[in-house]
Write an enzyme that holds these catalytic residues in place. Structure first.
Site: not given
Length: 242
Positions: A50, A52, A195
């Site tokens: 999934r 972002d 990230r």
């Protein structure tokens, strides 16, 4: 009933992530709309990851079930003819009914792109993180081993939740002109995990955090200890392995 597996690539710049949301464009929503139009059925798409908003994919995997008899070759052509240019189905195949794009996956890997230059490139603004000063690649490479293995990565997550144990199989930092590339392979990832790891490694490349500092963040098992996060547009879902 048939179970169809699609391998797709997409430019996530104009989408609000993979997962369907009301009133905004998403990868899942776009795929379901196109597949519903082609099959005449109410199609539900399952994704392996999934991503972002703003995150891209080179080899995302999805599956859906259908009673349609459309041959795979024609289905591939039909889907690509209706999808926007920012989404491409690279492969389509029929798989066993128990195949699940997310739960059948054994590993996922991501790459993250960074580049340094005297000034940012307008052509890369949605596809790589610009850093005017180049971080020390050797310093970053010397620290990636901290993340390897099975650990509680809650400190490297954007949201709380159960099940924060993940195992990183491989992680590396290397240069391929004009990019510095961060590669991470694991059995799964928490939201924002890659990230946040990139953010910490870049800080290490600038000398603002050392091995002890990174280990203390991991061992604290608490969110909010990392200053900032690498932007989404440098991140690419690279490969799903089954």
């Amino acid at each position: 009933m048939r179970n169809i597996k699609l391998t797709i690539a997409y430019d996530g710049s104009s989408f609000f992530g993979f997962q369907i949301q009301p009133n905004v464009p998403t990868i899942q929503g776009t795929l379901e709309s196109v597949l519903t139009e082609i099959t005449g059925e109410n199609i539900e798409v399952i994704g392996a990851g999934r991503t972002d908003a703003g995150v891209h994919a080179i080899n995302q995997v999805v599956n859906f079930k259908t009673n349609s008899r459309i041959p795979i070759e024609k289905l591939l052509i039909a889907v690509n003819s209706l999808l926007p240019d920012s989404i491409v189905v690279k492969e389509a195949e029929e798989v066993p009914l128990d195949f699940h794009a997310r739960f059948s996956a054994k590993s996922r890997s991501y790459i993250y792109l960074v580049y340094s230059a005297p000034s940012p490139s307008p052509f890369l603004r949605s596809y790589a993180w610009y850093l005017k000063e180049k971080p020390d690649i050797q310093k970053m490479s010397d620290l990636v081993d901290i993340f390897k293995g099975e650990k509680d990565f809650i400190s490297f997550s954007k949201s709380d939740g159960e099940g924060t144990i993940r195992e990183i199989y491989d992680i590396s930092v290397f240069e391929k002109n004009p990019f510095i590339i961060f590669y991470t392979k694991a059995n799964g990832f928490l939201r924002g995990m890659v990230r946040l790891i990139v953010r910490v490694l870049v800080d290490a490349g600038y000398g603002s955090i050392d091995r002890e500092g990174i280990e203390s963040i991991i061992n604290a098992k608490r969110r909010g200890l990392i200053r900032g996060i690498a932007p989404p547009y440098g991140l690419y879902l690279y490969r799903i392995e089954y």
